[in-house]
Design a protein around this motif. Structure first.
Motif, short mmCIF file in Angstrom:
data_model
loop_
_atom_site.label_atom_id
_atom_site.label_comp_id
_atom_site.label_asym_id
_atom_site.label_seq_id
_atom_site.Cartn_x
_atom_site.Cartn_y
_atom_site.Cartn_z
N ALA A 1 0.84 -1.20 0.00
CA ALA A 1 0.00 0.00 0.00
C ALA A 1 0.88 1.25 0.00
CB ALA A 1 -0.92 -0.01 1.21
N ARG A 2 1.92 1.24 0.80
CA ARG A 2 2.82 2.40 0.87
C ARG A 2 3.49 2.66 -0.47
NH1 ARG A 2 7.98 3.83 1.43
NH2 ARG A 2 8.74 1.69 1.30
N ARG A 3 3.83 1.58 -1.17
CA ARG A 3 4.50 1.71 -2.46
C ARG A 3 3.55 1.98 -3.61
NH1 ARG A 3 9.66 -2.25 -2.91
NH2 ARG A 3 10.40 -2.13 -0.75
N GLY A 4 2.24 1.86 -3.36
CA GLY A 4 1.28 2.02 -4.44
C GLY A 4 1.38 0.93 -5.48
N ALA A 5 1.78 -0.28 -5.03
CA ALA A 5 2.01 -1.39 -5.96
C ALA A 5 0.73 -1.98 -6.52
CB ALA A 5 2.82 -2.48 -5.26
N CYS A 6 -0.38 -1.81 -5.81
CA CYS A 6 -1.68 -2.30 -6.26
C CYS A 6 -2.76 -1.51 -5.54
CB CYS A 6 -1.82 -3.80 -6.02
SG CYS A 6 -1.62 -4.31 -4.30
N SER A 7 -4.00 -1.82 -5.84
CA SER A 7 -5.10 -1.00 -5.31
C SER A 7 -5.97 -1.70 -4.28
CB SER A 7 -5.99 -0.52 -6.46
OG SER A 7 -6.55 -1.63 -7.15
N HIS A 8 -5.88 -3.04 -4.19
CA HIS A 8 -6.74 -3.79 -3.28
C HIS A 8 -5.89 -4.70 -2.39
CE1 HIS A 8 -9.80 -2.25 -5.93
NE2 HIS A 8 -10.74 -2.78 -5.18
N PHE A 9 -6.38 -4.92 -1.16
CA PHE A 9 -5.56 -5.60 -0.17
C PHE A 9 -6.39 -6.58 0.66
CE2 PHE A 9 -3.97 -1.42 -1.17
CZ PHE A 9 -2.67 -1.69 -1.55
N TRP A 10 -5.92 -7.81 0.68
CA TRP A 10 -6.57 -8.89 1.44
C TRP A 10 -5.55 -9.37 2.46
CZ3 TRP A 10 -8.22 -14.10 -1.29
CH2 TRP A 10 -8.78 -14.97 -0.33
N GLN A 11 -5.80 -9.06 3.72
CA GLN A 11 -4.84 -9.41 4.76
C GLN A 11 -5.23 -10.70 5.47
OE1 GLN A 11 -3.73 -6.37 7.69
NE2 GLN A 11 -3.30 -8.02 9.14
N THR A 12 -4.26 -11.58 5.62
CA THR A 12 -4.45 -12.78 6.43
C THR A 12 -3.97 -12.51 7.85
OG1 THR A 12 -3.81 -15.09 6.76
CG2 THR A 12 -2.20 -13.67 5.68
N TYR A 13 -4.57 -13.21 8.80
CA TYR A 13 -4.10 -13.07 10.19
C TYR A 13 -2.75 -13.76 10.38
CZ TYR A 13 -5.46 -17.93 11.18
OH TYR A 13 -5.56 -19.30 11.17
N ALA A 14 -2.43 -14.71 9.48
CA ALA A 14 -1.15 -15.41 9.59
C ALA A 14 0.01 -14.42 9.45
CB ALA A 14 -1.06 -16.48 8.50
N TRP A 15 1.00 -14.58 10.28
CA TRP A 15 2.22 -13.77 10.27
C TRP A 15 1.97 -12.28 10.57
CZ3 TRP A 15 1.18 -16.02 5.17
CH2 TRP A 15 1.50 -17.38 5.12
N SER A 16 0.76 -11.95 11.01
CA SER A 16 0.41 -10.54 11.19
C SER A 16 0.48 -10.06 12.63
CB SER A 16 -1.00 -10.27 10.63
OG SER A 16 -1.01 -10.43 9.22
N LYS A 17 0.69 -10.98 13.57
CA LYS A 17 0.90 -10.64 14.98
C LYS A 17 -0.22 -9.79 15.56
CE LYS A 17 5.89 -10.92 14.25
NZ LYS A 17 7.20 -10.20 14.27
N GLY A 18 -1.45 -10.11 15.15
CA GLY A 18 -2.61 -9.44 15.72
C GLY A 18 -2.91 -8.06 15.17
N ARG A 19 -2.15 -7.61 14.18
CA ARG A 19 -2.35 -6.27 13.63
C ARG A 19 -3.23 -6.34 12.38
NH1 ARG A 19 3.87 -4.85 13.00
NH2 ARG A 19 3.74 -7.03 12.31
N LEU A 20 -3.96 -5.26 12.12
CA LEU A 20 -4.79 -5.15 10.93
C LEU A 20 -4.49 -3.83 10.24
CD1 LEU A 20 -7.08 -6.14 9.08
CD2 LEU A 20 -8.69 -4.95 10.60
N SER A 21 -4.13 -3.91 8.97
CA SER A 21 -3.81 -2.72 8.20
C SER A 21 -5.06 -1.91 7.90
CB SER A 21 -3.13 -3.11 6.89
OG SER A 21 -2.97 -1.98 6.05
N HIS A 22 -4.93 -0.59 7.96
CA HIS A 22 -6.04 0.29 7.58
C HIS A 22 -6.32 0.20 6.09
CE1 HIS A 22 -6.55 2.11 11.49
NE2 HIS A 22 -5.26 2.42 11.55
N ALA A 23 -5.36 -0.33 5.32
CA ALA A 23 -5.55 -0.45 3.87
C ALA A 23 -6.37 -1.68 3.49
CB ALA A 23 -4.19 -0.52 3.18
N ALA A 24 -6.57 -2.60 4.43
CA ALA A 24 -7.20 -3.89 4.10
C ALA A 24 -8.64 -3.74 3.63
CB ALA A 24 -7.14 -4.82 5.30
#
Length: 250
Positions: free
Chosen positions: A144-167
């Motif tokens: 998201a920071r790099r503007g590499a794509c426009s849509h974001f699907w976040q998995t809880y795996a490897w995320s350490k309980g965090r959720l991106s505002h871009a998701a």
């Protein structure tokens, strides 16, 4: 937090009966694999898409061969973008919707440049479609920071309980069973890029003249900024809007 929409992702195709039962259980979307015929065991087909739609659910398209194909950078992105485009057209996925590409491992900062190159290369092969990425919090945040794509699907795996505002989507529990089918549970968080097989009232979502005005403003932003990342984001957004509105890229 805004209201979420419940859904699932699964590898094995759904029958019409199972799709109906999942809808009755409160699911409102299904994430399924847009992959070549060589991966028929998990491949989304037009009849399945119609069954999901008939059950009252939306479809989220995701492309994935192996877990780390994105690490192959632009070469793999070009290959997979072409394959995804062919499949999308074959099953009738409408333009103006999203196709996600999976980063299905604990990607590290050293991988981010290759992932970005993969996504940008895939996007060049997908005129008319939005490109998304599936991955961890770190992957979503960085792409998201790099503007590499426009849509974001976040998995809880490897995320350490965090959720991106871009998701736009959040996968929060894997290895579950619903209607006798192995599924993962997800939330839709808005602007998911999903679709269905119902006839669309118009060919384009975007007024061409309005799109041209926005593209002009993005060009002005590109010229005015000395920040390379801002320039790349403006360039990406302008081309994405051109694709949706049916305006040829320069």
């Amino acid at each position: 937090m805004a209201a979420t929409t419940k859904g699932i992702d699964c590898a094995v195709p759904l029958t019409a009966e199972k799709a109906k039962k999942m809808s009755e259980a409160g699911m409102r979307f299904v994430c399924r694999y847009l992959v070549p015929a060589s991966m028929a065991w998990k491949r989304l087909t037009r009849p399945e898409a119609e069954a999901i739609t008939a059950a009252g659910m939306k479809i989220v398209s995701v492309f994935q061969r192996g877990t780390k194909d994105v690490a192959g950078g632009a070469v793999n992105g070009t290959r997979d973008g072409k394959a995804a485009y062919q499949e999308a057209k074959l099953i009738g996925q409408p333009e103006g919707t999203a196709i996600y590409f999976a980063v299905d491992y604990d990607a590290q900062p050293k991988d981010f440049a290759a992932i970005e190159a993969y996504l940008r290369a895939a996007a060049r092969e997908l005129p008319g479609y939005f490109v998304g990425v599936y991955g961890s919090y770190a992957v979503v945040e960085e792409m998201a920071r790099r503007g590499a794509c426009s849509h974001f699907w976040q998995t809880y795996a490897w995320s350490k309980g965090r959720l991106s505002h871009a998701a736009n989507l959040r996968q929060y529990k894997n290895g579950q069973e619903l209607a006798g089918h192995s599924v993962d549970f997800n939330d839709g968080l808005g602007n998911e890029g999903w679709w269905d097989t119902n006839p669309r009232p118009m060919d384009r979502f975007v007024d061409i003249e309005a799109a041209k005005k926005v593209i002009h403003h993005l060009g002005t932003l590109w010229l005015a900024s000395s920040d390379k990342q801002v320039q790349e984001a403006a360039h990406f957004a302008a081309n994405a809007l051109r694709d949706v509105a049916g305006i040829p890229r320069p």
